[in-house]
Write a protein that holds these residues in place. Structure first.
Motif, PDB file in Angstrom:
ATOM      1  N   THR A 136     -11.620  12.381  -4.317  1.00  0.00           N
ATOM      2  CA  THR A 136     -10.713  12.485  -3.184  1.00  0.00           C
ATOM      3  C   THR A 136     -10.976  11.339  -2.229  1.00  0.00           C
ATOM      4  N   TYR A 137     -10.016  11.092  -1.306  1.00  0.00           N
ATOM      5  CA  TYR A 137     -10.269  10.064  -0.314  1.00  0.00           C
ATOM      6  C   TYR A 137      -9.543  10.367   0.988  1.00  0.00           C
ATOM      7  N   PHE A 138     -10.003   9.727   2.064  1.00  0.00           N
ATOM      8  CA  PHE A 138      -9.471   9.865   3.399  1.00  0.00           C
ATOM      9  C   PHE A 138      -9.074   8.496   3.953  1.00  0.00           C
ATOM     10  N   GLN A 139      -7.957   8.501   4.672  1.00  0.00           N
ATOM     11  CA  GLN A 139      -7.584   7.381   5.528  1.00  0.00           C
ATOM     12  C   GLN A 139      -7.748   7.925   6.943  1.00  0.00           C
ATOM     13  N   ASN A 140      -8.767   7.430   7.639  1.00  0.00           N
ATOM     14  CA  ASN A 140      -9.167   8.049   8.925  1.00  0.00           C
ATOM     15  C   ASN A 140      -9.427   9.530   8.677  1.00  0.00           C
ATOM     16  N   GLU A 141      -8.774  10.446   9.421  1.00  0.00           N
ATOM     17  CA  GLU A 141      -9.058  11.871   9.221  1.00  0.00           C
ATOM     18  C   GLU A 141      -8.127  12.526   8.210  1.00  0.00           C
ATOM     19  N   ALA A 142      -7.132  11.803   7.723  1.00  0.00           N
ATOM     20  CA  ALA A 142      -6.151  12.367   6.795  1.00  0.00           C
ATOM     21  C   ALA A 142      -6.651  12.283   5.353  1.00  0.00           C
TER      22      ALA A 142
END
Lengths: 109, 113
Positions: free
Chosen positions: B47-53
């Protein structure tokens, strides 16, 4: 999804020898990285090389994106070069790295 | 630049227990990634996040796995009701932007007894 194949799977060399590791990938990529995983599991960045040629000391890498392969060259091998070398790519339109199964390199004194 | 850090480095737990791992990315890196590596294999993207999303969840291995990055800085990966098959190295990585170099932390090695 994209397929990443590394060869050879295992390689045993004497100290001082040169080696070439190959990575083939099945589709266009945004990112290609080479890593060395040490015995404690840490992935050490060697190169970020989605295309072109780079050199860093005894190591160099070349990626031919149009032909979907990358090569990692290690010259004058030392015992500390032993470990597993991974190629990993980010497929166009994706985000996470897809790793190959690695090349296990053993350099004997 | 202190690099990506992960805590704990090792975790031994009994089957059925919940575990939580923490990852602190390189400061100012907007993207944060979680991977799992089993013995003899390359790391597998989770999984991954862009900032908090959280922008990709479909690669999480089951609904027992969840991840958060509440303030866009550190992230946690939780595994509920652990199984012996969850034994693996869990790796975190960060990058500045999409397509940029990903830098990996030292990993958390999980053993489920």
């Amino acid at each position: 999804g994209i397929q990443v194949e590394q060869s050879p799977p295992d390689l045993i060399l004497q100290e001082g020898a040169n080696s070439t590791l190959r990575c083939n990938f099945s589709d266009s990529v945004n990112n290609l990285q080479w890593f060395h995983q040490n015995p404690w599991g840490q992935l050490i960045n060697l190169f970020y090389i989605p295309s072109g040629t780079k050199q860093n000391g005894r190591l160099s890498a070349t990626t031919v994106a149009t032909e979907r392969y990358s090569l990692l060259y290690i010259s004058s091998s030392q015992t500390t070069d032993s470990g597993v070398y991974f190629c990993a790519v980010v497929e166009r339109g994706a985000d996470g790295l897809t790793f190959g199964k690695g090349t296990h390199l053993i350099i004997q004194p | 630049d202190t690099g990506v850090s992960q805590d704990p480095r090792h975790k031994i737990t009994k089957r059925g227990q919940n575990v939580t791992f923490r990852c602190d990315p390189i400061s100012e890196h907007n993207r944060l990634y979680w991977y799992r590596q089993t013995l003899g294999q390359g790391p597998e993207f989770l999984t991954y996040f862009q900032n908090e999303a959280q922008l990709e969840k479909s690669r999480l291995l089951s609904d027992r796995f969840s991840a958060e990055r509440p303030k866009g800085s550190f992230s946690t990966l939780e595994i509920q009701r652990t199984e012996q098959g969850d034994s693996a190295m869990y790796l975190c990585a960060s990058s500045l932007v999409h397509g940029d170099t990903q830098y990996f932390g030292p990993g958390t090695r999980l053993t489920v007894l």
